[in-house]
Scaffold this motif. Structure first.
Motif, PDB file in Angstrom:
ATOM      1  N   ASN A  28       0.824  -1.200   0.000  1.00 14.95           N
ATOM      2  CA  ASN A  28       0.000   0.000   0.000  1.00 14.95           C
ATOM      3  C   ASN A  28       0.864   1.259   0.000  1.00 14.95           C
ATOM      4  OD1 ASN A  28       0.977  -0.105   2.552  1.00 14.95           O
ATOM      5  ND2 ASN A  28      -0.988   0.081   3.599  1.00 14.95           N
ATOM      6  N   ALA A  29       2.095   1.126  -0.471  1.00 14.60           N
ATOM      7  CA  ALA A  29       2.997   2.272  -0.539  1.00 14.60           C
ATOM      8  C   ALA A  29       2.484   3.269  -1.569  1.00 14.60           C
ATOM      9  CB  ALA A  29       4.401   1.820  -0.916  1.00 14.60           C
ATOM     10  N   ASN A  30       2.505   4.513  -1.196  1.00 16.52           N
ATOM     11  CA  ASN A  30       2.095   5.569  -2.120  1.00 16.52           C
ATOM     12  C   ASN A  30       3.294   6.012  -2.936  1.00 16.52           C
ATOM     13  OD1 ASN A  30      -0.518   5.617  -1.173  1.00 16.52           O
ATOM     14  ND2 ASN A  30      -0.051   7.101   0.419  1.00 16.52           N
ATOM     15  N   MET A  31       3.100   6.068  -4.227  1.00 16.90           N
ATOM     16  CA  MET A  31       4.172   6.515  -5.103  1.00 16.90           C
ATOM     17  C   MET A  31       3.802   7.891  -5.628  1.00 16.90           C
ATOM     18  SD  MET A  31       5.044   3.028  -7.094  1.00 16.90           S
ATOM     19  CE  MET A  31       6.727   3.464  -7.419  1.00 16.90           C
ATOM     20  N   ARG A  32       4.774   8.773  -5.634  1.00 16.47           N
ATOM     21  CA  ARG A  32       4.532  10.125  -6.098  1.00 16.47           C
ATOM     22  C   ARG A  32       5.037  10.271  -7.527  1.00 16.47           C
ATOM     23  NH1 ARG A  32       7.032  14.363  -2.899  1.00 16.47           N
ATOM     24  NH2 ARG A  32       5.409  15.637  -3.820  1.00 16.47           N
ATOM     25  N   VAL A  33       4.239  10.908  -8.339  1.00 14.63           N
ATOM     26  CA  VAL A  33       4.620  11.195  -9.719  1.00 14.63           C
ATOM     27  C   VAL A  33       5.459  12.468  -9.694  1.00 14.63           C
ATOM     28  CG1 VAL A  33       3.754  11.773 -12.013  1.00 14.63           C
ATOM     29  CG2 VAL A  33       2.521  10.126 -10.589  1.00 14.63           C
ATOM     30  N   PRO A  34       6.642  12.464 -10.318  1.00 16.49           N
ATOM     31  CA  PRO A  34       7.483  13.659 -10.323  1.00 16.49           C
ATOM     32  C   PRO A  34       6.780  14.837 -10.990  1.00 16.49           C
ATOM     33  CG  PRO A  34       8.705  11.756 -11.120  1.00 16.49           C
ATOM     34  CD  PRO A  34       7.272  11.336 -11.004  1.00 16.49           C
TER      35      PRO A  34
ATOM     36  N   PHE B 237       5.860  15.331 -14.912  1.00 13.13           N
ATOM     37  CA  PHE B 237       5.807  14.040 -15.604  1.00 13.13           C
ATOM     38  C   PHE B 237       4.469  13.838 -16.301  1.00 13.13           C
ATOM     39  CE2 PHE B 237       5.467   9.311 -15.580  1.00 13.13           C
ATOM     40  CZ  PHE B 237       6.537   9.069 -16.417  1.00 13.13           C
ATOM     41  N   ARG B 238       3.398  14.194 -15.630  1.00 17.99           N
ATOM     42  CA  ARG B 238       2.065  14.041 -16.225  1.00 17.99           C
ATOM     43  C   ARG B 238       1.951  14.872 -17.504  1.00 17.99           C
ATOM     44  NH1 ARG B 238      -3.148  14.549 -12.632  1.00 17.99           N
ATOM     45  NH2 ARG B 238      -2.009  12.812 -11.784  1.00 17.99           N
ATOM     46  N   ASN B 239       2.404  16.108 -17.436  1.00 17.27           N
ATOM     47  CA  ASN B 239       2.345  16.988 -18.603  1.00 17.27           C
ATOM     48  C   ASN B 239       3.214  16.460 -19.740  1.00 17.27           C
ATOM     49  OD1 ASN B 239       3.513  19.594 -20.105  1.00 17.27           O
ATOM     50  ND2 ASN B 239       1.434  19.982 -19.374  1.00 17.27           N
ATOM     51  N   LEU B 240       4.359  15.912 -19.394  1.00 11.48           N
ATOM     52  CA  LEU B 240       5.271  15.339 -20.387  1.00 11.48           C
ATOM     53  C   LEU B 240       4.620  14.164 -21.111  1.00 11.48           C
ATOM     54  CD1 LEU B 240       8.253  15.563 -21.404  1.00 11.48           C
ATOM     55  CD2 LEU B 240       8.796  13.849 -19.685  1.00 11.48           C
ATOM     56  N   LEU B 241       3.984  13.278 -20.352  1.00  6.60           N
ATOM     57  CA  LEU B 241       3.324  12.119 -20.962  1.00  6.60           C
ATOM     58  C   LEU B 241       2.085  12.514 -21.747  1.00  6.60           C
ATOM     59  CD1 LEU B 241       3.653   9.311 -18.293  1.00  6.60           C
ATOM     60  CD2 LEU B 241       5.022   9.720 -20.331  1.00  6.60           C
ATOM     61  N   GLU B 242       1.375  13.539 -21.286  1.00  4.68           N
ATOM     62  CA  GLU B 242       0.219  14.012 -22.051  1.00  4.68           C
ATOM     63  C   GLU B 242       0.660  14.570 -23.400  1.00  4.68           C
ATOM     64  OE1 GLU B 242      -1.822  16.777 -19.538  1.00  4.68           O
ATOM     65  OE2 GLU B 242      -2.757  15.189 -18.357  1.00  4.68           O
ATOM     66  N   GLY B 243       1.785  15.268 -23.426  1.00  4.95           N
ATOM     67  CA  GLY B 243       2.308  15.785 -24.682  1.00  4.95           C
ATOM     68  C   GLY B 243       2.680  14.658 -25.639  1.00  4.95           C
ATOM     69  N   LEU B 244       3.315  13.622 -25.114  1.00  5.22           N
ATOM     70  CA  LEU B 244       3.661  12.467 -25.936  1.00  5.22           C
ATOM     71  C   LEU B 244       2.396  11.792 -26.459  1.00  5.22           C
ATOM     72  CD1 LEU B 244       5.579  10.345 -27.129  1.00  5.22           C
ATOM     73  CD2 LEU B 244       5.466   9.164 -24.911  1.00  5.22           C
ATOM     74  N   ALA B 245       1.427  11.574 -25.596  1.00  4.28           N
ATOM     75  CA  ALA B 245       0.180  10.918 -26.009  1.00  4.28           C
ATOM     76  C   ALA B 245      -0.531  11.724 -27.093  1.00  4.28           C
ATOM     77  CB  ALA B 245      -0.736  10.735 -24.811  1.00  4.28           C
TER      78      ALA B 245
ATOM     79  N   PRO C 160      10.882  21.782 -21.003  1.00  5.53           N
ATOM     80  CA  PRO C 160       9.454  21.506 -21.064  1.00  5.53           C
ATOM     81  C   PRO C 160       8.921  20.805 -19.822  1.00  5.53           C
ATOM     82  CG  PRO C 160      10.647  20.200 -22.693  1.00  5.53           C
ATOM     83  CD  PRO C 160      11.634  21.104 -22.046  1.00  5.53           C
ATOM     84  N   VAL C 161       9.763  20.035 -19.140  1.00  9.64           N
ATOM     85  CA  VAL C 161       9.315  19.371 -17.916  1.00  9.64           C
ATOM     86  C   VAL C 161       9.105  20.403 -16.810  1.00  9.64           C
ATOM     87  CG1 VAL C 161       9.915  17.676 -16.150  1.00  9.64           C
ATOM     88  CG2 VAL C 161      10.440  17.223 -18.547  1.00  9.64           C
ATOM     89  N   ALA C 162      10.024  21.340 -16.665  1.00  8.29           N
ATOM     90  CA  ALA C 162       9.871  22.383 -15.653  1.00  8.29           C
ATOM     91  C   ALA C 162       8.662  23.254 -15.980  1.00  8.29           C
ATOM     92  CB  ALA C 162      11.129  23.237 -15.575  1.00  8.29           C
ATOM     93  N   TRP C 163       8.463  23.557 -17.249  1.00  8.94           N
ATOM     94  CA  TRP C 163       7.314  24.355 -17.664  1.00  8.94           C
ATOM     95  C   TRP C 163       6.017  23.598 -17.366  1.00  8.94           C
ATOM     96  CZ3 TRP C 163       3.665  23.967 -21.731  1.00  8.94           C
ATOM     97  CH2 TRP C 163       2.937  25.135 -21.967  1.00  8.94           C
ATOM     98  N   GLY C 164       6.012  22.310 -17.652  1.00 13.38           N
ATOM     99  CA  GLY C 164       4.842  21.490 -17.364  1.00 13.38           C
ATOM    100  C   GLY C 164       4.559  21.397 -15.872  1.00 13.38           C
ATOM    101  N   ALA C 165       5.610  21.364 -15.072  1.00 14.30           N
ATOM    102  CA  ALA C 165       5.425  21.323 -13.621  1.00 14.30           C
ATOM    103  C   ALA C 165       4.754  22.595 -13.131  1.00 14.30           C
ATOM    104  CB  ALA C 165       6.768  21.130 -12.926  1.00 14.30           C
ATOM    105  N   MET C 166       5.100  23.728 -13.734  1.00 14.83           N
ATOM    106  CA  MET C 166       4.448  24.993 -13.351  1.00 14.83           C
ATOM    107  C   MET C 166       2.970  24.969 -13.720  1.00 14.83           C
ATOM    108  SD  MET C 166       7.250  27.994 -14.029  1.00 14.83           S
ATOM    109  CE  MET C 166       7.236  27.777 -15.807  1.00 14.83           C
ATOM    110  N   LEU C 167       2.639  24.335 -14.851  1.00 10.98           N
ATOM    111  CA  LEU C 167       1.243  24.247 -15.259  1.00 10.98           C
ATOM    112  C   LEU C 167       0.427  23.375 -14.325  1.00 10.98           C
ATOM    113  CD1 LEU C 167       1.550  23.842 -19.129  1.00 10.98           C
ATOM    114  CD2 LEU C 167       0.893  25.876 -17.864  1.00 10.98           C
ATOM    115  N   GLU C 168       1.063  22.348 -13.764  1.00 10.22           N
ATOM    116  CA  GLU C 168       0.354  21.420 -12.884  1.00 10.22           C
ATOM    117  C   GLU C 168       0.048  22.043 -11.528  1.00 10.22           C
ATOM    118  OE1 GLU C 168       2.686  17.879 -12.671  1.00 10.22           O
ATOM    119  OE2 GLU C 168       2.315  17.362 -14.752  1.00 10.22           O
ATOM    120  N   ASP C 169       0.817  23.033 -11.122  1.00  5.43           N
ATOM    121  CA  ASP C 169       0.591  23.653  -9.800  1.00  5.43           C
ATOM    122  C   ASP C 169      -0.657  24.479  -9.751  1.00  5.43           C
ATOM    123  OD1 ASP C 169       2.805  22.470  -8.790  1.00  5.43           O
ATOM    124  OD2 ASP C 169       4.111  24.181  -9.155  1.00  5.43           O
TER     125      ASP C 169
END
Length: 66
Positions: free
Chosen positions: A7-13, A16-24, A57-66
């Motif tokens: 039941n360990a919680n894993m945190r997404v960096p 990362f979500r924005n990066l994968l959405e761009g790829l998808a 783009p990862v740092a930029w995406g992280a700002m968008l997620e906040d």
């Protein structure tokens, strides 16, 4: 066969979500026959853009997620 449960919680960096959405999005738009090779080229292009222009783009995406 048993499967260990954790039941360990894993945190997404951050970003990362924005990066994968761009790829998808690009995979859906381009419909490549070899998705793995396409992803490698996509990430290589992002890396070259970051190194050439100082824009991460990862740092930029992280700002968008906040």
């Amino acid at each position: 066969m048993s499967i260990a449960y954790s039941n360990a919680n894993m945190r997404v960096p951050a970003g990362f979500r924005n990066l994968l959405e761009g790829l998808a999005r690009e995979v859906l738009r381009e419909q490549p026959t070899n998705v793995v090779a396409f992803a490698a080229q996509y990430f290589q292009k992002l890396l070259e853009q970051r190194e050439a222009g100082g824009i991460d783009p990862v740092a930029w995406g992280a700002m968008l997620e906040d």
